[in-house]
Design a protein around this motif. Structure first.
Motif, mmCIF file in Angstrom:
data_model
loop_
_atom_site.group_PDB
_atom_site.id
_atom_site.type_symbol
_atom_site.label_atom_id
_atom_site.label_comp_id
_atom_site.label_asym_id
_atom_site.label_seq_id
_atom_site.Cartn_x
_atom_site.Cartn_y
_atom_site.Cartn_z
ATOM 1 N N PHE A 1 0.826 -1.204 0.000
ATOM 2 C CA PHE A 1 0.000 0.000 0.000
ATOM 3 C C PHE A 1 0.858 1.251 0.000
ATOM 4 O O PHE A 1 1.966 1.270 0.541
ATOM 5 C CB PHE A 1 -0.888 0.050 1.254
ATOM 6 C CG PHE A 1 -1.955 -0.990 1.319
ATOM 7 C CD1 PHE A 1 -3.140 -0.819 0.625
ATOM 8 C CD2 PHE A 1 -1.781 -2.141 2.079
ATOM 9 C CE1 PHE A 1 -4.142 -1.780 0.694
ATOM 10 C CE2 PHE A 1 -2.779 -3.098 2.154
ATOM 11 C CZ PHE A 1 -3.957 -2.918 1.455
ATOM 12 N N GLU A 2 0.272 2.272 -0.583
ATOM 13 C CA GLU A 2 0.832 3.601 -0.433
ATOM 14 C C GLU A 2 0.015 4.294 0.665
ATOM 15 O O GLU A 2 -1.214 4.267 0.632
ATOM 16 C CB GLU A 2 0.686 4.360 -1.759
ATOM 17 C CG GLU A 2 1.295 5.733 -1.742
ATOM 18 C CD GLU A 2 0.890 6.515 -2.989
ATOM 19 O OE1 GLU A 2 0.246 5.922 -3.895
ATOM 20 O OE2 GLU A 2 1.178 7.715 -3.042
ATOM 21 N N PRO B 1 0.933 -1.356 -7.180
ATOM 22 C CA PRO B 1 0.825 -2.437 -8.177
ATOM 23 C C PRO B 1 1.042 -3.828 -7.570
ATOM 24 O O PRO B 1 0.274 -4.756 -7.836
ATOM 25 C CB PRO B 1 1.923 -2.089 -9.183
ATOM 26 C CG PRO B 1 2.032 -0.604 -9.110
ATOM 27 C CD PRO B 1 1.760 -0.248 -7.683
ATOM 28 N N ALA B 2 2.050 -3.983 -6.745
ATOM 29 C CA ALA B 2 2.283 -5.288 -6.117
ATOM 30 C C ALA B 2 1.083 -5.691 -5.263
ATOM 31 O O ALA B 2 0.736 -6.873 -5.183
ATOM 32 C CB ALA B 2 3.547 -5.242 -5.265
ATOM 33 N N HIS C 1 -5.501 -10.192 -5.957
ATOM 34 C CA HIS C 1 -6.118 -11.284 -6.727
ATOM 35 C C HIS C 1 -5.813 -12.634 -6.082
ATOM 36 O O HIS C 1 -6.698 -13.458 -5.884
ATOM 37 C CB HIS C 1 -5.592 -11.280 -8.167
ATOM 38 C CG HIS C 1 -5.998 -10.067 -8.935
ATOM 39 N ND1 HIS C 1 -7.296 -9.630 -8.987
ATOM 40 C CD2 HIS C 1 -5.285 -9.196 -9.676
ATOM 41 C CE1 HIS C 1 -7.365 -8.529 -9.733
ATOM 42 N NE2 HIS C 1 -6.153 -8.238 -10.161
ATOM 43 N N HIS C 2 -4.561 -12.826 -5.766
ATOM 44 C CA HIS C 2 -4.156 -14.091 -5.145
ATOM 45 C C HIS C 2 -4.864 -14.301 -3.809
ATOM 46 O O HIS C 2 -5.366 -15.390 -3.521
ATOM 47 C CB HIS C 2 -2.639 -14.114 -4.943
ATOM 48 C CG HIS C 2 -1.865 -14.253 -6.201
ATOM 49 N ND1 HIS C 2 -1.736 -15.451 -6.865
ATOM 50 C CD2 HIS C 2 -1.189 -13.354 -6.949
ATOM 51 C CE1 HIS C 2 -0.988 -15.277 -7.948
ATOM 52 N NE2 HIS C 2 -0.649 -14.005 -8.027
ATOM 53 N N THR D 1 5.136 -14.809 -6.624
ATOM 54 C CA THR D 1 4.781 -13.808 -7.622
ATOM 55 C C THR D 1 5.077 -12.404 -7.101
ATOM 56 O O THR D 1 5.740 -11.605 -7.767
ATOM 57 C CB THR D 1 3.291 -13.913 -7.989
ATOM 58 O OG1 THR D 1 3.035 -15.212 -8.492
ATOM 59 C CG2 THR D 1 2.925 -12.869 -9.040
ATOM 60 N N VAL D 2 4.585 -12.124 -5.913
ATOM 61 C CA VAL D 2 4.763 -10.773 -5.390
ATOM 62 C C VAL D 2 6.229 -10.506 -5.055
ATOM 63 O O VAL D 2 6.724 -9.405 -5.251
ATOM 64 C CB VAL D 2 3.853 -10.546 -4.169
ATOM 65 C CG1 VAL D 2 4.138 -9.207 -3.534
ATOM 66 C CG2 VAL D 2 2.400 -10.619 -4.607
ATOM 67 N N ARG D 3 6.911 -11.540 -4.587
ATOM 68 C CA ARG D 3 8.334 -11.367 -4.326
ATOM 69 C C ARG D 3 9.086 -11.095 -5.620
ATOM 70 O O ARG D 3 10.083 -10.390 -5.628
ATOM 71 C CB ARG D 3 8.923 -12.599 -3.643
ATOM 72 C CG ARG D 3 8.525 -12.705 -2.188
ATOM 73 C CD ARG D 3 9.410 -13.673 -1.415
ATOM 74 N NE ARG D 3 9.512 -13.220 -0.036
ATOM 75 C CZ ARG D 3 10.658 -12.878 0.548
ATOM 76 N NH1 ARG D 3 11.787 -12.973 -0.102
ATOM 77 N NH2 ARG D 3 10.676 -12.450 1.778
#
Lengths: 92, 92
Positions: free
Chosen positions: A48-49, A59-60, A66-67, B81-83
């Motif tokens: 989060f920002e 974006p991350a 979704h995951h 994925t996030v990593r």
DNA sequence: TGTCTTTACGCTCATCGTAAGCATG
DNA sequence: CATGCTTACGATGAGCGTAAAGACA
């Protein structure tokens, strides 16, 4: 990482606000904030920002959202499916 | 329900033996046994049949095993994925 | 008696909530 | 000041491991 953390993350992502998400989860702000920080720490990236109004997904974070939703949905499905197979106590 | 419980369940299902699964998870028998009992309690049904040699999956357990593996795989995917998107510390 | 799983029990660590701190306009 | 996230800190609860207790052949 725990399922609780994922639920916390999704709630904050949807509410864009730790306080509101905390109320929704029947929790106070600090533990919820810690959940997010722990997740970010574990994933090695910010999700989060922090803005003046609250929290906005980076974006991350969008990707992880979704995951997270998918995982939580599968957990739900797993529980409901197996509970559907369960012999009720009244059946012996 | 927690991710740890799912990992415990899968290990016991694969080893068919609490003791072996415990060693594999670097845990002792009692907490692992409790994980399984908690899961069965939460799901409202037995997942294993206790036999002379150890633990054998019941039909509900077989069904839950598929779900558990899938959930754990998705958790893994989510993290990786996030990593993969994460800015490394050395990159600033 | 031997092999497993489960229960009892004390202890440690994780997590909560209240209160205080920090940042921003 | 007002708002919102984070850190400090004491207290409660979850979870571990050792030890003891069933269950079964």
């Amino acid at each position: 990482m725990s399922i609780t953390h994922l639920q916390s993350f999704v709630a904050v992502a949807e509410e864009k606000h730790v306080g509101r998400a905390a109320r929704r989860l029947h929790l106070t702000q600090p533990p919820l904030s810690r959940h997010i920080l722990a997740l970010e720490d574990e994933l090695g990236t910010r999700l989060f920002e922090r803005t003046r109004q609250g929290m906005r997904l980076l974006p991350a974070g969008e990707v992880f959202l979704h995951h997270a939703r998918r995982i939580l949905a599968e957990v739900d499905t797993a529980v409901l499916t197996v509970r559907g197979l369960a012999p009720r106590e009244s059946d012996g």
